[in-house]
Motif scaffolding. Sequence first.
Motif, PDB file in Angstrom:
ATOM      1  N   ALA A 168       0.810  -1.217   0.000  1.00 55.34           N
ATOM      2  CA  ALA A 168       0.000   0.000   0.000  1.00 55.34           C
ATOM      3  C   ALA A 168       0.845   1.270   0.000  1.00 55.34           C
ATOM      4  N   THR A 169       2.125   1.150   0.339  1.00 52.59           N
ATOM      5  CA  THR A 169       3.025   2.311   0.318  1.00 52.59           C
ATOM      6  C   THR A 169       3.086   2.925  -1.080  1.00 52.59           C
ATOM      7  N   LEU A 170       2.874   2.109  -2.100  1.00 53.05           N
ATOM      8  CA  LEU A 170       2.922   2.603  -3.480  1.00 53.05           C
ATOM      9  C   LEU A 170       1.935   3.739  -3.711  1.00 53.05           C
ATOM     10  N   ILE A 171       0.795   3.679  -3.050  1.00 54.29           N
ATOM     11  CA  ILE A 171      -0.215   4.727  -3.199  1.00 54.29           C
ATOM     12  C   ILE A 171      -0.132   5.734  -2.055  1.00 54.29           C
ATOM     13  N   GLU A 172       0.140   5.252  -0.842  1.00 54.45           N
ATOM     14  CA  GLU A 172       0.114   6.137   0.319  1.00 54.45           C
ATOM     15  C   GLU A 172       1.222   7.179   0.286  1.00 54.45           C
ATOM     16  N   CYS A 173       2.411   6.813  -0.185  1.00 57.74           N
ATOM     17  CA  CYS A 173       3.542   7.753  -0.168  1.00 57.74           C
ATOM     18  C   CYS A 173       3.262   9.017  -0.978  1.00 57.74           C
ATOM     19  N   PRO A 174       2.813   8.913  -2.234  1.00 57.39           N
ATOM     20  CA  PRO A 174       2.491  10.150  -2.969  1.00 57.39           C
ATOM     21  C   PRO A 174       1.384  10.968  -2.308  1.00 57.39           C
ATOM     22  N   LEU A 175       0.395  10.297  -1.722  1.00 55.49           N
ATOM     23  CA  LEU A 175      -0.702  11.012  -1.074  1.00 55.49           C
ATOM     24  C   LEU A 175      -0.209  11.811   0.126  1.00 55.49           C
ATOM     25  N   GLY A 201      -3.427  23.634  -5.766  1.00 49.81           N
ATOM     26  CA  GLY A 201      -4.172  22.520  -5.186  1.00 49.81           C
ATOM     27  C   GLY A 201      -3.350  21.249  -5.275  1.00 49.81           C
ATOM     28  N   VAL A 202      -3.922  20.164  -4.790  1.00 46.87           N
ATOM     29  CA  VAL A 202      -3.205  18.891  -4.758  1.00 46.87           C
ATOM     30  C   VAL A 202      -2.880  18.395  -6.159  1.00 46.87           C
ATOM     31  N   PHE A 203      -3.859  18.518  -7.056  1.00 46.87           N
ATOM     32  CA  PHE A 203      -3.621  18.010  -8.413  1.00 46.87           C
ATOM     33  C   PHE A 203      -2.577  18.851  -9.134  1.00 46.87           C
ATOM     34  N   ASP A 204      -2.543  20.142  -8.832  1.00 47.88           N
ATOM     35  CA  ASP A 204      -1.501  21.006  -9.404  1.00 47.88           C
ATOM     36  C   ASP A 204      -0.137  20.615  -8.852  1.00 47.88           C
ATOM     37  N   PHE A 205      -0.101  20.195  -7.567  1.00 46.82           N
ATOM     38  CA  PHE A 205       1.160  19.728  -6.991  1.00 46.82           C
ATOM     39  C   PHE A 205       1.676  18.508  -7.756  1.00 46.82           C
ATOM     40  N   PHE A 206       0.801  17.536  -8.001  1.00 47.67           N
ATOM     41  CA  PHE A 206       1.225  16.344  -8.732  1.00 47.67           C
ATOM     42  C   PHE A 206       1.681  16.704 -10.149  1.00 47.67           C
ATOM     43  N   ARG A 207       0.953  17.607 -10.789  1.00 48.77           N
ATOM     44  CA  ARG A 207       1.311  17.995 -12.157  1.00 48.77           C
ATOM     45  C   ARG A 207       2.692  18.630 -12.199  1.00 48.77           C
ATOM     46  N   GLN A 208       2.933  19.582 -11.287  1.00 46.87           N
ATOM     47  CA  GLN A 208       4.221  20.270 -11.289  1.00 46.87           C
ATOM     48  C   GLN A 208       5.372  19.327 -10.913  1.00 46.87           C
ATOM     49  N   THR A 209       5.136  18.476  -9.906  1.00 46.66           N
ATOM     50  CA  THR A 209       6.207  17.596  -9.423  1.00 46.66           C
ATOM     51  C   THR A 209       6.599  16.563 -10.479  1.00 46.66           C
ATOM     52  N   ILE A 210       5.621  15.958 -11.125  1.00 47.17           N
ATOM     53  CA  ILE A 210       5.921  14.968 -12.167  1.00 47.17           C
ATOM     54  C   ILE A 210       6.583  15.643 -13.364  1.00 47.17           C
ATOM     55  N   ARG A 211       6.143  16.853 -13.677  1.00 46.09           N
ATOM     56  CA  ARG A 211       6.754  17.595 -14.795  1.00 46.09           C
ATOM     57  C   ARG A 211       8.220  17.918 -14.509  1.00 46.09           C
ATOM     58  N   PHE A 216       9.354   9.553 -10.150  1.00 45.79           N
ATOM     59  CA  PHE A 216      10.000   9.279  -8.874  1.00 45.79           C
ATOM     60  C   PHE A 216       9.922  10.478  -7.931  1.00 45.79           C
ATOM     61  N   GLY A 217       9.623  11.660  -8.476  1.00 47.16           N
ATOM     62  CA  GLY A 217       9.517  12.851  -7.642  1.00 47.16           C
ATOM     63  C   GLY A 217       8.387  12.771  -6.630  1.00 47.16           C
ATOM     64  N   ILE A 218       7.332  12.027  -6.943  1.00 47.64           N
ATOM     65  CA  ILE A 218       6.210  11.935  -6.003  1.00 47.64           C
ATOM     66  C   ILE A 218       6.440  10.842  -4.953  1.00 47.64           C
ATOM     67  N   TYR A 219       7.635  10.231  -5.006  1.00 51.63           N
ATOM     68  CA  TYR A 219       7.991   9.233  -3.977  1.00 51.63           C
ATOM     69  C   TYR A 219       9.085   9.755  -3.050  1.00 51.63           C
ATOM     70  N   GLN A 220       9.117  11.049  -2.856  1.00 54.21           N
ATOM     71  CA  GLN A 220      10.047  11.657  -1.917  1.00 54.21           C
ATOM     72  C   GLN A 220       9.749  11.142  -0.504  1.00 54.21           C
ATOM     73  N   GLY A 221      10.751  10.627   0.177  1.00 56.33           N
ATOM     74  CA  GLY A 221      10.562  10.090   1.524  1.00 56.33           C
ATOM     75  C   GLY A 221      10.067   8.656   1.558  1.00 56.33           C
ATOM     76  N   VAL A 222      10.182   7.939   0.438  1.00 54.58           N
ATOM     77  CA  VAL A 222       9.628   6.581   0.381  1.00 54.58           C
ATOM     78  C   VAL A 222      10.385   5.604   1.277  1.00 54.58           C
ATOM     79  N   ILE A 288      11.068  14.866   5.772  1.00 51.41           N
ATOM     80  CA  ILE A 288      11.580  14.722   4.403  1.00 51.41           C
ATOM     81  C   ILE A 288      10.494  15.085   3.396  1.00 51.41           C
ATOM     82  N   GLN A 289       9.247  14.690   3.670  1.00 53.79           N
ATOM     83  CA  GLN A 289       8.172  14.969   2.719  1.00 53.79           C
ATOM     84  C   GLN A 289       7.736  16.429   2.752  1.00 53.79           C
TER      85      GLN A 289
END
Length: 354
Positions: A168-175, A201-211, A216-222, A288-289
């Motif tokens: 479940a860490t695969l989904i929980e870490c980015p969240l 917003g949250v979706f803008d965060f994901f968009r900017q971070t992946i861009r 792997f950017g959304i797995y900071q602190g994994v 870290i996150q």
Amino acid sequence: FCLFRSDVWPSGKRVSKFHRLPVHDIVSLVSSALSFMSEASAPKKASPQLPAGKKVAVDIFSGFCSGIAVTVVGHPFETLKVRLQTQPSGPNQIYSGLWDCIQKTLKWEGPTGFYKGVTAPLAGQLFFRSLLFFSVGESTRQISKLTGRVRLTPWEYAIGGSIAWSVATLIECPLQLASSQMQVDIVRQKTVPGYVPKYRGVFDFFRQTIRDRGLFGIYQGVAPHLMRNVFGGAFHFGVFEKMRDWFAQLHGVPVSQVSFWENMTAGAVGGVFFWSVTYPIDVVKSAIQADATNPAERKYNGTLDAARKLFAEGGWRRFTRGYSACLLRAVPANAVLLTTATVVRDWGYKLIAE
């Protein structure tokens, strides 16, 4: 064997010598023996099993329902925990404690402030908890096949829980990364004059971070996140099932008949163990996150570096910051989480068995 010991033959006639035994008695004995051997060697009919695909669907649905319940109950406490964990130390500290954090959140943002950023966590929780309870269902089924036991031991449930939480860490870490970044952004808006929010917003965060950083950017602190879940997951489900076993033995009933409030108690205790055992590593994870997503701007260079710098800030007490808020969340949230999942799962299994 008992016929010879009692010296009574099938016809009811007592004999003292074998040659006096009537032929029809010998035929009856041989026939009975052959019938017994045939029944003993015949393959046993397996008890009807629930379809595997339907059990998986029930596991996923139970996680879906528990995700909604735990978000409604737990998100305000998660907001407080993250804000206390990630605030600056020393003279720039924003909150003096849990109660001060509650008061300032109400003053700055009103009651809705406790649910800031809840949209993405709610959507994410549906996927996260569905994956979690699918994983725990599948892992415990595999353990059951290996051991031959339907009801596993608490240790075996602990292994299943550890596996499930790891997956479940695969989904929980980015969240949780998104949640931490949004909380930090909100605090800076209130404390830094002229600060312009980095994310809409949250979706803008994901968009900017992946861009900017790639997937792997959304797995900071994994790394610390996975460490927390491996150990915490074992205590979470292991203690929960141990408590349910204890309640069942106390009342002399099957585990399936443990009451609603006893399930709630077991869930609360399981949650307290999860967080009490793993809280220091969770503090490292949160730090870290909450750090900059751009590696060039980060304060911490990995898990060990973060732990060392946090210790330098405030010694061992630095790893307990926000613990009271965490426990306030752990009790109701985990009581609701595990009880909802268990009740829905048992109801679903019963439904497809009919």
